[in-house]
Design a protein around this motif. Structure first.
Motif, PDB file in Angstrom:
ATOM      1  N   PHE A 328       0.819  -1.207   0.000  1.00 32.16           N
ATOM      2  CA  PHE A 328       0.000   0.000   0.000  1.00 32.16           C
ATOM      3  C   PHE A 328       0.853   1.256   0.000  1.00 32.16           C
ATOM      4  CE2 PHE A 328      -3.216  -3.021   1.137  1.00 32.16           C
ATOM      5  CZ  PHE A 328      -4.415  -2.462   0.738  1.00 32.16           C
ATOM      6  N   GLN A 329       1.969   1.238   0.745  1.00 28.82           N
ATOM      7  CA  GLN A 329       2.785   2.437   0.906  1.00 28.82           C
ATOM      8  C   GLN A 329       3.536   2.818  -0.362  1.00 28.82           C
ATOM      9  OE1 GLN A 329       3.576  -0.543   1.861  1.00 28.82           O
ATOM     10  NE2 GLN A 329       5.765  -0.905   1.702  1.00 28.82           N
ATOM     11  N   LEU A 330       3.515   1.937  -1.362  1.00 24.31           N
ATOM     12  CA  LEU A 330       4.245   2.191  -2.608  1.00 24.31           C
ATOM     13  C   LEU A 330       3.368   2.805  -3.697  1.00 24.31           C
ATOM     14  CD1 LEU A 330       6.132  -1.218  -2.705  1.00 24.31           C
ATOM     15  CD2 LEU A 330       7.123   0.999  -2.105  1.00 24.31           C
ATOM     16  N   VAL A 331       2.065   2.729  -3.530  1.00 27.19           N
ATOM     17  CA  VAL A 331       1.155   3.098  -4.618  1.00 27.19           C
ATOM     18  C   VAL A 331       1.229   4.587  -4.936  1.00 27.19           C
ATOM     19  CG1 VAL A 331      -1.244   3.147  -5.391  1.00 27.19           C
ATOM     20  CG2 VAL A 331      -0.392   1.179  -4.084  1.00 27.19           C
ATOM     21  N   LEU A 332       1.009   5.447  -3.956  1.00 29.92           N
ATOM     22  CA  LEU A 332       1.013   6.891  -4.207  1.00 29.92           C
ATOM     23  C   LEU A 332       2.380   7.389  -4.676  1.00 29.92           C
ATOM     24  CD1 LEU A 332      -0.216   9.686  -4.266  1.00 29.92           C
ATOM     25  CD2 LEU A 332      -0.021   9.793  -1.769  1.00 29.92           C
ATOM     26  N   PRO A 333       3.502   7.028  -4.009  1.00 30.19           N
ATOM     27  CA  PRO A 333       4.803   7.486  -4.522  1.00 30.19           C
ATOM     28  C   PRO A 333       5.078   7.032  -5.955  1.00 30.19           C
ATOM     29  CG  PRO A 333       5.040   6.636  -2.294  1.00 30.19           C
ATOM     30  CD  PRO A 333       3.644   6.308  -2.731  1.00 30.19           C
ATOM     31  N   SER A 334       4.738   5.776  -6.257  1.00 28.18           N
ATOM     32  CA  SER A 334       5.017   5.250  -7.603  1.00 28.18           C
ATOM     33  C   SER A 334       4.188   5.954  -8.660  1.00 28.18           C
ATOM     34  CB  SER A 334       4.737   3.744  -7.643  1.00 28.18           C
ATOM     35  OG  SER A 334       5.564   3.043  -6.746  1.00 28.18           O
ATOM     36  N   LEU A 335       2.905   6.171  -8.376  1.00 29.80           N
ATOM     37  CA  LEU A 335       2.035   6.809  -9.363  1.00 29.80           C
ATOM     38  C   LEU A 335       2.293   8.307  -9.458  1.00 29.80           C
ATOM     39  CD1 LEU A 335      -1.328   4.884  -8.912  1.00 29.80           C
ATOM     40  CD2 LEU A 335       0.456   4.569 -10.630  1.00 29.80           C
ATOM     41  N   TRP A 336       2.749   8.921  -8.383  1.00 27.43           N
ATOM     42  CA  TRP A 336       3.142  10.344  -8.466  1.00 27.43           C
ATOM     43  C   TRP A 336       4.293  10.498  -9.467  1.00 27.43           C
ATOM     44  CZ3 TRP A 336       1.120  14.672  -5.905  1.00 27.43           C
ATOM     45  CH2 TRP A 336       1.855  15.853  -6.083  1.00 27.43           C
ATOM     46  N   GLN A 337       5.275   9.615  -9.356  1.00 31.72           N
ATOM     47  CA  GLN A 337       6.414   9.695 -10.267  1.00 31.72           C
ATOM     48  C   GLN A 337       5.996   9.392 -11.702  1.00 31.72           C
ATOM     49  OE1 GLN A 337       9.607  10.725  -9.628  1.00 31.72           O
ATOM     50  NE2 GLN A 337       8.686  11.307  -7.673  1.00 31.72           N
ATOM     51  N   GLU A 338       5.178   8.354 -11.869  1.00 34.04           N
ATOM     52  CA  GLU A 338       4.809   7.914 -13.219  1.00 34.04           C
ATOM     53  C   GLU A 338       3.834   8.870 -13.891  1.00 34.04           C
ATOM     54  OE1 GLU A 338       5.149   5.940 -16.530  1.00 34.04           O
ATOM     55  OE2 GLU A 338       6.183   5.217 -14.729  1.00 34.04           O
ATOM     56  N   LEU A 339       2.847   9.365 -13.147  1.00 36.98           N
ATOM     57  CA  LEU A 339       1.763  10.132 -13.758  1.00 36.98           C
ATOM     58  C   LEU A 339       1.934  11.635 -13.608  1.00 36.98           C
ATOM     59  CD1 LEU A 339      -1.257   7.877 -12.686  1.00 36.98           C
ATOM     60  CD2 LEU A 339       0.159   7.760 -14.755  1.00 36.98           C
ATOM     61  N   VAL A 340       2.348  12.102 -12.457  1.00 37.15           N
ATOM     62  CA  VAL A 340       2.510  13.548 -12.258  1.00 37.15           C
ATOM     63  C   VAL A 340       3.841  14.022 -12.825  1.00 37.15           C
ATOM     64  CG1 VAL A 340       2.663  15.399 -10.547  1.00 37.15           C
ATOM     65  CG2 VAL A 340       1.015  13.535 -10.232  1.00 37.15           C
ATOM     66  N   VAL A 341       4.928  13.370 -12.421  1.00 36.35           N
ATOM     67  CA  VAL A 341       6.263  13.820 -12.832  1.00 36.35           C
ATOM     68  C   VAL A 341       6.532  13.507 -14.305  1.00 36.35           C
ATOM     69  CG1 VAL A 341       8.748  13.584 -12.439  1.00 36.35           C
ATOM     70  CG2 VAL A 341       7.167  13.615 -10.486  1.00 36.35           C
ATOM     71  N   LYS A 342       6.310  12.247 -14.703  1.00 35.44           N
ATOM     72  CA  LYS A 342       6.662  11.840 -16.069  1.00 35.44           C
ATOM     73  C   LYS A 342       5.597  12.187 -17.098  1.00 35.44           C
ATOM     74  CE  LYS A 342       9.498   7.900 -14.587  1.00 35.44           C
ATOM     75  NZ  LYS A 342       9.635   6.425 -14.661  1.00 35.44           N
ATOM     76  N   SER A 343       4.326  12.087 -16.712  1.00 36.18           N
ATOM     77  CA  SER A 343       3.246  12.260 -17.689  1.00 36.18           C
ATOM     78  C   SER A 343       2.537  13.600 -17.581  1.00 36.18           C
ATOM     79  CB  SER A 343       2.217  11.127 -17.541  1.00 36.18           C
ATOM     80  OG  SER A 343       2.822   9.872 -17.753  1.00 36.18           O
ATOM     81  N   GLY A 344       2.893  14.418 -16.589  1.00 35.31           N
ATOM     82  CA  GLY A 344       2.341  15.769 -16.497  1.00 35.31           C
ATOM     83  C   GLY A 344       0.920  15.850 -15.985  1.00 35.31           C
ATOM     84  N   TRP A 345       0.454  14.835 -15.260  1.00 39.36           N
ATOM     85  CA  TRP A 345      -0.887  14.907 -14.696  1.00 39.36           C
ATOM     86  C   TRP A 345      -0.990  15.991 -13.639  1.00 39.36           C
ATOM     87  CZ3 TRP A 345      -4.167   9.975 -13.646  1.00 39.36           C
ATOM     88  CH2 TRP A 345      -4.240   9.201 -14.809  1.00 39.36           C
ATOM     89  N   GLU A 346      -2.191  16.538 -13.502  1.00 39.75           N
ATOM     90  CA  GLU A 346      -2.480  17.454 -12.396  1.00 39.75           C
ATOM     91  C   GLU A 346      -2.760  16.637 -11.130  1.00 39.75           C
ATOM     92  OE1 GLU A 346      -2.289  20.683 -12.632  1.00 39.75           O
ATOM     93  OE2 GLU A 346      -2.055  20.784 -14.830  1.00 39.75           O
ATOM     94  N   ILE A 347      -2.565  17.279  -9.979  1.00 39.79           N
ATOM     95  CA  ILE A 347      -2.856  16.619  -8.705  1.00 39.79           C
ATOM     96  C   ILE A 347      -4.299  16.130  -8.679  1.00 39.79           C
ATOM     97  CG2 ILE A 347      -3.141  17.036  -6.224  1.00 39.79           C
ATOM     98  CD1 ILE A 347      -0.760  18.996  -6.452  1.00 39.79           C
ATOM     99  N   GLU A 348      -5.210  16.965  -9.168  1.00 36.23           N
ATOM    100  CA  GLU A 348      -6.634  16.613  -9.151  1.00 36.23           C
ATOM    101  C   GLU A 348      -6.910  15.359  -9.962  1.00 36.23           C
ATOM    102  OE1 GLU A 348      -5.907  20.873  -8.454  1.00 36.23           O
ATOM    103  OE2 GLU A 348      -5.376  19.532 -10.103  1.00 36.23           O
ATOM    104  N   GLN A 349      -6.190  15.179 -11.063  1.00 39.37           N
ATOM    105  CA  GLN A 349      -6.390  13.997 -11.903  1.00 39.37           C
ATOM    106  C   GLN A 349      -5.903  12.731 -11.199  1.00 39.37           C
ATOM    107  OE1 GLN A 349      -4.213  15.703 -15.216  1.00 39.37           O
ATOM    108  NE2 GLN A 349      -6.104  15.953 -16.414  1.00 39.37           N
ATOM    109  N   LEU A 350      -4.788  12.849 -10.477  1.00 39.09           N
ATOM    110  CA  LEU A 350      -4.288  11.698  -9.736  1.00 39.09           C
ATOM    111  C   LEU A 350      -5.256  11.312  -8.618  1.00 39.09           C
ATOM    112  CD1 LEU A 350      -2.054   9.633  -9.254  1.00 39.09           C
ATOM    113  CD2 LEU A 350      -0.906  11.306  -7.781  1.00 39.09           C
ATOM    114  N   TRP A 351      -5.793  12.302  -7.900  1.00 37.82           N
ATOM    115  CA  TRP A 351      -6.724  12.002  -6.807  1.00 37.82           C
ATOM    116  C   TRP A 351      -8.069  11.483  -7.323  1.00 37.82           C
ATOM    117  CZ3 TRP A 351      -2.510  12.894  -4.383  1.00 37.82           C
ATOM    118  CH2 TRP A 351      -2.432  12.628  -3.021  1.00 37.82           C
TER     119      TRP A 351
END
Length: 418
Positions: A328-351
């Motif tokens: 569980f503790q890996l999900v948010l950090p991993s997806l932040w890097q993949e989707l926000v940092v690498k893919s340019g997602w907004e915070i709202e889109q990730l949530w």
């Protein structure tokens, strides 16, 4: 946070209907006490410890629409107590557990004993579609729902269409969600990874696309035939699956496992834990399509889809070991890097993918920040930490990925009591 803390400034996401913004938040003994100017005024009066956290995010808790916990009270890998603790540390406020268990959750008495008034992590239980998960007889859906099941689901494989039709025709689930997996285990045979060039090069047994696309087509046809049933699709994993859902224009809700968004068969290590998962890990084009489908809301929610295994179980040969990962503790950090940092997602889109969408999938009210609430998490995207597993702990969940590796991003505080 045992004392009063004034976070000013901190990035704040209040909920699904408002963009994140820098603001002030006063937190005392784990409870949000005030926002904005009122937080500053009250914080100054209370002598709150001021913290400037402009790069950290205060946001609503996350929601997991489906994971597995087979032995919640006596297990060598994970118990209800350890799961709640891990979920709280990872910022998950709601978890829904699939029916799989030695005493299958197909009867009302199998839904008892999961509440804990001292914990803010809310555990929901999916009641089984069929008796014992065998796909031959219907479980008592009305009884399960009356006794607290959040909805009706099966395990991670497709049920016989005839049994599905019988259950949907009876309609005992009424407005409750019905979660079904488009995975035909006979078509999959012994395939381990999705068919493609990468699987051929590596010599892995291929899992044909048809093992997802054929049952998916059947489920969408049933959804059209029974439009009043709140059907949900579990663990979409292929580009073709995303396209079929998009082309159907059915607006059916569906989930994707977090691991399929960050890994594909072109980027796997030799660690068998990373590719022994259900559904089978896909090709690079599958991962890209899943990310795009999630962004465009063809896919509704990200699931942890956790399957805890103990150390002895992880050492079994791959063809004898239960598939699945935890973490569980890996999900948010991993997806932040993949989707926000690498893919340019907004915070709202990730949530939307990790919290608001999963809430809708479970027919729950969306998580949001509120005064006098503990349902918040504080995420530092720049925090570095090592994912160490304590082999001396009992129970011990041994099938987490990235063991011993440095992780970037961490939930550093959470109001939830685990």
């Amino acid at each position: 946070m045992p004392e009063s803390h004034l976070l000013d400034p901190v990035q704040v996401l209040y909920g699904s209907h408002k963009k994140s913004t820098k603001d002030a938040v006063l937190i005392s003994n784990g409870l949000i006490k005030a926002f904005g100017e009122k937080a500053r005024e009250q914080g100054n009066q209370d002598g709150a410890i001021a913290k400037s956290l402009p790069n950290q995010l205060l946001a609503p808790c996350l929601v997991d629409p489906h994971s597995i916990l087979e032995e919640p009270f006596n297990s060598r890998s994970e118990t209800l107590t350890t799961l709640r603790h891990k979920a709280a540390n990872a910022g998950y406020g709601h978890l829904a557990l699939l029916p799989r268990s030695p005493s299958w959750r197909d009867r009302a008495n199998q839904l008892q004993g999961f509440d804990n008034p001292n914990s803010d992590v809310i555990i929901h239980l999916w009641g089984s579609f069929s008796k014992s998960g065998e796909g031959s007889e219907l479980a008592p859906h009305a009884e399960l729902l009356k006794n607290g099941a959040i909805g009706i689901a099966e395990d991670d494989k497709m049920l016989p269409v005839g049994l599905l039709k019988r259950g949907l025709s009876l309609g005992e689930m009424r407005e409750y969600p019905v979660l079904l997996a488009p995975r035909d285990i006979e078509l999959q045979d012994n395939g381990l990874v999705r068919e493609g060039v990468e699987a051929l090069r590596a010599g892995w047994l291929p899992d044909p696309l048809a093992s997802e696309t054929i049952p998916l087509g059947q489920l969408l046809a049933l959804h059209k035939q029974y439009p009043k049933i709140s059907m949900r699709l579990m663990n979409i994993s292929t580009s073709e699956g995303v396209s079929i859902i998009a082309d159907s224009k059915s607006k059916i809700m569906s989930s994707v496992c977090w691991w399929h968004l960050i890994k594909d068969i072109s980027s796997l290590s030799h660690n068998e834990l990373e590719w022994r998962v259900v559904p089978s890990l896909g090709r690079p084009e599958d991962r890209k399509a899943l990310i795009k489908g999630l962004l465009e809301r063809t896919i509704t929610a990200v699931a942890v889809n956790g399957v805890p295994l103990n150390e002895e179980e992880t050492k079994l040969p791959s063809d004898k070991r239960a598939p699945g990962l935890s973490g569980f503790q890996l999900v948010l950090p991993s997806l932040w890097q993949e989707l926000v940092v690498k893919s340019g997602w907004e915070i709202e889109q990730l949530w939307e993918a990790l919290s608001f969408g999963p809430s809708r999938m479970l027919n729950l009210d969306e998580e949001q920040l509120q005064v006098n609430s503990r349902r918040w998490l504080l995420f530092d995207p720049n925090k570095k930490w090592i994912n160490k597993l304590d082999h001396q702990k009992t129970p011990f969940c041994a099938n987490e990925p990235f063991q011993g590796e440095e992780i970037l991003g961490k939930v550093v505080e959470c109001g939830l009591r685990g």
